[in-house]
Design a protein around this motif. Structure first.
Motif, PDB file in Angstrom:
ATOM      1  N   ARG A  96       0.831  -1.212   0.000  1.00  0.00           N
ATOM      2  CA  ARG A  96       0.000   0.000   0.000  1.00  0.00           C
ATOM      3  C   ARG A  96       0.861   1.256   0.000  1.00  0.00           C
ATOM      4  NH1 ARG A  96      -3.017   3.943   2.090  1.00  0.00           N
ATOM      5  NH2 ARG A  96      -5.252   3.934   1.592  1.00  0.00           N
ATOM      6  N   HIS A  97       1.927   1.247   0.780  1.00  0.00           N
ATOM      7  CA  HIS A  97       2.836   2.390   0.766  1.00  0.00           C
ATOM      8  C   HIS A  97       3.443   2.577  -0.625  1.00  0.00           C
ATOM      9  CE1 HIS A  97       3.812   2.809   5.348  1.00  0.00           C
ATOM     10  NE2 HIS A  97       2.539   2.964   5.078  1.00  0.00           N
ATOM     11  N   TYR A  98       3.828   1.485  -1.232  1.00  0.00           N
ATOM     12  CA  TYR A  98       4.479   1.555  -2.544  1.00  0.00           C
ATOM     13  C   TYR A  98       3.549   2.155  -3.594  1.00  0.00           C
ATOM     14  CZ  TYR A  98       7.058  -0.088  -6.674  1.00  0.00           C
ATOM     15  OH  TYR A  98       7.742  -0.163  -7.862  1.00  0.00           O
ATOM     16  N   VAL A  99       2.308   1.666  -3.680  1.00  0.00           N
ATOM     17  CA  VAL A  99       1.404   2.188  -4.709  1.00  0.00           C
ATOM     18  C   VAL A  99       1.034   3.632  -4.415  1.00  0.00           C
ATOM     19  CG1 VAL A  99       0.502  -0.101  -5.274  1.00  0.00           C
ATOM     20  CG2 VAL A  99      -0.708   1.287  -3.578  1.00  0.00           C
ATOM     21  N   THR A 100       0.997   3.992  -3.124  1.00  0.00           N
ATOM     22  CA  THR A 100       0.719   5.385  -2.771  1.00  0.00           C
ATOM     23  C   THR A 100       1.843   6.296  -3.242  1.00  0.00           C
ATOM     24  OG1 THR A 100      -0.579   4.743  -0.830  1.00  0.00           O
ATOM     25  CG2 THR A 100       0.274   6.997  -0.883  1.00  0.00           C
ATOM     26  N   TYR A 101       3.094   5.881  -2.998  1.00  0.00           N
ATOM     27  CA  TYR A 101       4.227   6.685  -3.427  1.00  0.00           C
ATOM     28  C   TYR A 101       4.348   6.758  -4.942  1.00  0.00           C
ATOM     29  CZ  TYR A 101       6.348   7.647   1.087  1.00  0.00           C
ATOM     30  OH  TYR A 101       6.605   8.135   2.343  1.00  0.00           O
ATOM     31  N   LEU A 102       3.765   5.801  -5.631  1.00  0.00           N
ATOM     32  CA  LEU A 102       3.775   5.851  -7.090  1.00  0.00           C
ATOM     33  C   LEU A 102       2.662   6.737  -7.643  1.00  0.00           C
ATOM     34  CD1 LEU A 102       4.627   2.199  -8.192  1.00  0.00           C
ATOM     35  CD2 LEU A 102       6.125   4.189  -8.067  1.00  0.00           C
TER      36      LEU A 102
END
Length: 205
Positions: A49-55
């Motif tokens: 979830r953090h990864y897709v948010t940062y993307l």
């Protein structure tokens, strides 16, 4: 005075036992073990979830993309052979899920021109991450980075992926990842200095 507090310029690493456990759960889930599926999802849900948010995902789509990532992963487990870590494999799937989502949205009319990425990232990022000093949120600064540098920085410095695995997840050479991270760090340190002086943010080219 605000001291730039970025992660040390080194390759962060997670314990081998943790990564081996996650990969073992993925392999067991491939064999139909429902407990392993649960353990695998729980271990990586927050990071995905953090990864897709940062993307660039907004609050609503971040949850949808996280779910989509795991649905894709669970549907593809038969093809996972453990040659890379399960975390790297999953981040690669998440990256493709984000790309597909962007392509899909680009073909549809925009309902709003408001980009609430910074707010989304700040709400999902733990406040004890480096950079939260005197009201300066690292998430906001990372959001101003070019997409490729932001992805490399997030994968290696915030999510703890080794550079080699980040390169695999990003589908680019390891030297490119190192260069992007170095340039991202340089920009972030400059921006922290500018914020201290009250200067306007100069977006990296």
């Amino acid at each position: 005075m605000i001291t730039p507090a970025l992660p040390p310029s080194r390759e962060p690493s997670r314990t081998n036992s943790t990564e081996e456990s996650i990969t073992a759960w993925a392999l067991a889930a491939r064999g139909g073990d429902p407990d392993a599926v649960d353990l695998f999802v729980r271990a990586l849900h927050r990071d995905v979830r953090h990864y897709v948010t940062y993307l660039g995902a907004d609050p609503q789509s971040a949850d949808d993309l996280t779910q989509d990532t795991f649905l894709r992963a669970l549907g593809s487990l038969q093809r996972f052979e453990g040659r890379s870590s399960a975390r790297t494999w999953l981040f690669s799937i998440a990256r493709h899920a984000v790309i597909d989502s962007i392509r899909y949205r680009s073909c549809r009319p925009r309902l709003s021109d408001t980009d609430d990425w910074e707010s989304a990232a700040e709400h999902t990022q733990p406040c004890d991450l480096p950079g939260f000093e005197e009201g300066i949120a690292l998430a906001e600064l990372v959001g101003a980075l070019p997409d490729d540098r932001r992805e490399a920085f997030v994968l290696t410095q915030l999510l703890g992926l080794p550079y080699a695995e980040a390169a695999h997840a990003s589908d680019c050479p390891i030297g490119t990842v190192r260069s992007r991270v170095a340039r991202a760090r340089t920009s972030l340190i400059e921006w922290l200095d500018e914020a201290e002086r009250g200067a306007p943010l100069a977006v990296a080219a």
